[in-house]
Design a protein around this motif. Structure first.
Motif, PDB file in Angstrom:
ATOM      1  N   LYS A 402      55.966  -7.746  73.343  1.00 25.47           N
ATOM      2  CA  LYS A 402      56.712  -9.014  73.374  1.00 25.47           C
ATOM      3  C   LYS A 402      56.337  -9.949  72.221  1.00 25.47           C
ATOM      4  O   LYS A 402      57.108 -10.833  71.878  1.00 25.47           O
ATOM      5  CB  LYS A 402      56.545  -9.715  74.730  1.00 25.47           C
ATOM      6  N   HIS A 403      55.177  -9.713  71.599  1.00 26.94           N
ATOM      7  CA  HIS A 403      54.770 -10.560  70.478  1.00 26.94           C
ATOM      8  C   HIS A 403      55.151  -9.953  69.128  1.00 26.94           C
ATOM      9  O   HIS A 403      54.728 -10.422  68.078  1.00 26.94           O
ATOM     10  CB  HIS A 403      53.258 -10.793  70.528  1.00 26.94           C
ATOM     11  N   ILE A 404      55.943  -8.900  69.162  1.00 29.12           N
ATOM     12  CA  ILE A 404      56.281  -8.191  67.920  1.00 29.12           C
ATOM     13  C   ILE A 404      57.796  -8.247  67.710  1.00 29.12           C
ATOM     14  O   ILE A 404      58.548  -8.018  68.661  1.00 29.12           O
ATOM     15  CB  ILE A 404      55.803  -6.721  68.032  1.00 29.12           C
ATOM     16  N   PRO A 405      58.249  -8.562  66.497  1.00 28.52           N
ATOM     17  CA  PRO A 405      59.699  -8.585  66.274  1.00 28.52           C
ATOM     18  C   PRO A 405      60.270  -7.158  66.297  1.00 28.52           C
ATOM     19  O   PRO A 405      59.838  -6.306  65.521  1.00 28.52           O
ATOM     20  CB  PRO A 405      59.841  -9.202  64.877  1.00 28.52           C
ATOM     21  N   VAL A 406      61.190  -6.909  67.206  1.00 28.19           N
ATOM     22  CA  VAL A 406      61.760  -5.567  67.328  1.00 28.19           C
ATOM     23  C   VAL A 406      63.159  -5.585  66.738  1.00 28.19           C
ATOM     24  O   VAL A 406      63.978  -6.432  67.085  1.00 28.19           O
ATOM     25  CB  VAL A 406      61.803  -5.134  68.816  1.00 28.19           C
ATOM     26  N   ARG A 407      63.437  -4.653  65.837  1.00 28.06           N
ATOM     27  CA  ARG A 407      64.722  -4.610  65.144  1.00 28.06           C
ATOM     28  C   ARG A 407      65.741  -3.745  65.905  1.00 28.06           C
ATOM     29  O   ARG A 407      66.916  -4.043  65.963  1.00 28.06           O
ATOM     30  CB  ARG A 407      64.464  -4.078  63.724  1.00 28.06           C
ATOM     31  N   MET A 408      65.256  -2.640  66.499  1.00 25.97           N
ATOM     32  CA  MET A 408      66.151  -1.771  67.279  1.00 25.97           C
ATOM     33  C   MET A 408      65.377  -1.190  68.463  1.00 25.97           C
ATOM     34  O   MET A 408      64.169  -0.984  68.371  1.00 25.97           O
ATOM     35  CB  MET A 408      66.637  -0.567  66.420  1.00 25.97           C
ATOM     36  N   ILE A 409      66.116  -0.898  69.548  1.00 25.50           N
ATOM     37  CA  ILE A 409      65.515  -0.191  70.691  1.00 25.50           C
ATOM     38  C   ILE A 409      66.445   0.955  71.043  1.00 25.50           C
ATOM     39  O   ILE A 409      67.656   0.767  71.132  1.00 25.50           O
ATOM     40  CB  ILE A 409      65.389  -1.097  71.934  1.00 25.50           C
ATOM     41  N   SER A 410      65.890   2.132  71.257  1.00 29.66           N
ATOM     42  CA  SER A 410      66.726   3.252  71.653  1.00 29.66           C
ATOM     43  C   SER A 410      66.131   3.908  72.893  1.00 29.66           C
ATOM     44  O   SER A 410      64.987   4.354  72.898  1.00 29.66           O
ATOM     45  CB  SER A 410      66.803   4.245  70.499  1.00 29.66           C
ATOM     46  N   TYR A 411      66.917   3.935  73.952  1.00 27.35           N
ATOM     47  CA  TYR A 411      66.457   4.477  75.233  1.00 27.35           C
ATOM     48  C   TYR A 411      67.623   5.226  75.841  1.00 27.35           C
ATOM     49  O   TYR A 411      68.764   4.753  75.799  1.00 27.35           O
ATOM     50  CB  TYR A 411      66.007   3.320  76.143  1.00 27.35           C
ATOM     51  N   GLY A 412      67.356   6.404  76.395  1.00 27.20           N
ATOM     52  CA  GLY A 412      68.433   7.145  77.032  1.00 27.20           C
ATOM     53  C   GLY A 412      69.032   8.228  76.169  1.00 27.20           C
ATOM     54  O   GLY A 412      69.823   9.030  76.626  1.00 27.20           O
ATOM     55  N   GLY A 413      68.665   8.261  74.905  1.00 30.57           N
ATOM     56  CA  GLY A 413      69.151   9.324  74.020  1.00 30.57           C
ATOM     57  C   GLY A 413      68.683  10.667  74.547  1.00 30.57           C
ATOM     58  O   GLY A 413      69.454  11.609  74.693  1.00 30.57           O
ATOM     59  N   SER A 414      67.424  10.759  74.874  1.00 33.15           N
ATOM     60  CA  SER A 414      66.923  11.904  75.612  1.00 33.15           C
ATOM     61  C   SER A 414      66.153  11.322  76.793  1.00 33.15           C
ATOM     62  O   SER A 414      65.922  10.118  76.841  1.00 33.15           O
ATOM     63  CB  SER A 414      65.989  12.760  74.758  1.00 33.15           C
TER      64      SER A 414
END
Ligand code: ASP
Ligand code: MG
Length: 439
Positions: A402-414
């Motif tokens: 939560k303290h880190i800037p996240v540019r993309m999240i990918s979940y569910g691909g596998s």
């Protein structure tokens, strides 16, 4: 039959070669096929030599050949204890280095380049074969170029490989120990080729698969896949068991431990792969096999930097079909693999790790809409088995970063992977924070 693959560092010095003897002797009662890489550093040196030849810098090439030759000269002087062994080894290295020298006399194309690259594994296996002979251990040297074949798509020709290695082995019904070269093969035209860098694992996996081996052992100098990167995170642990799918996700990130493609033949033929440590023979390592899911739902954290993210935003994407295909075709034209993808209704973000044609790609993408590029990103991925329990994993992961800037999240691909894209400068912090939260 077992297949044992030893990497470049495992044959990287006379001492290390010597240390392979107990491993090989301990398995002598069964049939086994040993796959060797080139001595560590050799393929890099051969690559540099080939580049010099290609640029017609013959003096530089020949000078580098001389330097490499003297390294081998020292190597064999230390390795061989008998006069006969040393003499034979000298003949071996002279043969290969004369060839390297002579290749500079004529037209030098990519065909000759691949012949140069093949010399590393030819040298290591032949020297090892001579060394075993000196030690009184009988072995048969099988030339990989006789059975490792690619098809017209440049994929391994499984039927050919299976048939030819079978024929080869049947010629030696009473022998138990076979040695062959990793990495090298012939292409569909019969020319000498290779399975690309780090490809010896792939050779071992392909051979173990087609032979229906009891096990494929990949011997390296780490005690298996760890649950996080020990270079950056403290208290990492080797993972005892992985499924093929989990290993495939991890291999891409920990590419130095296991060549990513090598999981697939083993999976297809259901032959288990064991990662073992030449420096710590009693360590259990990592077993990769079907159905051996790890007991933990979250198995490992891995990361890769040098990632570039590209966002294409276009109102034309809204309710349109065929948009993504046209975007992907741009990457296809420039032979650039896409790793991660996330989409919204009006934009798509994706990542690449090969930026050779980045400018050309952006130019073509500009046609579809506005294009933004973020360099120096890192993919941090969480590998596990998310099939049975779909609750909460994403929450725990996002809480940890939560303290880190996240540019993309990918979940569910596998069902085995959650990936985050963060600026590379936050990679280590993300790995540590996830480690503390998840393990
Ligand atoms: N010798 C080759 C390389 O350095 C193949 C291997 O080591 O797996 O890439
Ligand atoms: Mg390797």
């Amino acid at each position: 039959m077992k297949v044992l693959k030893f990497g470049g560092t495992s044959v990287g010095s006379p001492e290390r070669m010597e240390q392979l003897l107990p491993i090989i002797k301990s398995q002598q009662s069964d049939k086994h096929l040993v796959v060797l890489s080139a001595v560590s550093g050799t393929t890099n040196d051969l690559f540099a030599i080939a580049q010099s030849y290609l640029k017609e810098e013959k003096d530089k090439a020949r000078n580098d050949i001389k330097i490499l030759y003297s390294k081998y000269k020292t190597f064999i002087k230390q390795l061989f204890k008998t006069e006969e062994g040393l003499r034979t080894a000298e003949e071996v290295i002279d043969h290969h280095f004369n060839l390297l020298d002579e290749l500079g006399n004529d037209l030098f194309t990519s065909i000759e380049e691949r012949i140069v690259l093949a010399q590393g594994e030819l040298l290591s296996t032949t020297l090892f074969h001579v060394y075993l002979k000196e030690k009184g251990i009988p072995s048969v040297l099988l030339p990989a170029l006789d059975f490792m074949r690619m098809d017209e798509e440049n994929e391994p020709n499984i039927e050919y490989i299976q048939k030819q290695i079978g024929i080869k082995l049947s010629e030696y019904p009473s022998d138990n120990l076979f040695i062959t070269q990793g990495y090298i093969c012939r292409n569909t035209f019969g020319e000498i080729d290779n399975l690309r860098r780090g490809g010896s694992d792939y050779t071992a996996s392909l051979l173990g698969a087609v032979l229906g081996a009891e096990e494929i052992q990949i011997w390296t100098d780490i005690d298996g896949f760890h649950n996080n990167d020990p270079r950056y995170v403290q208290n990492t642990k080797p993972i005892a068991k992985l499924s093929f799918d989990e290993a495939a996700e991890l291999a891409y990130f920990g590419a130095k431990i296991l060549h990513p493609q090598s999981v697939f033949p083993a999976k297809r033929f259901n032959v288990s792969v064991r990662l073992l440590d030449t420096m710590e023979l009693s360590a259990p390592g990592t077993l990769i096999s079907q159905g051996t899911e790890s007991d933990d739902q979250i198995v490992a954290i891995a990361a890769k930097d040098g990632i570039t993210a590209i966002r294409i935003q276009s109102s034309r994407m809204l309710l349109a079909y065929g948009f993504l295909r046209r975007v992907f075709e741009v990457f296809e034209r420039y032979k650039t693999p896409i790793d991660m993808i996330t989409t919204s209704e009006v934009a798509v973000s994706l990542t690449i790790d090969q930026t050779t044609y980045l400018e050309e790609i952006i130019q073509e993408l500009n046609y579809f809409g506005s294009v933004e590029v973020d360099h120096d990103q890192a993919i941090v991925c969480i590998v596990g088995d998310f099939r049975s329990n779909k609750h909460g994993h994403a929450t725990i992961v996002s809480e940890a970063v939560k303290h880190i800037p996240v540019r993309m999240i990918s979940y569910g691909g596998s069902e085995h992977n959650i990936s985050l894209l963060v600026p590379a400068s936050y990679k280590i912090e993300a790995m540590r924070s996830l480690h503390n939260r998840l393990f």
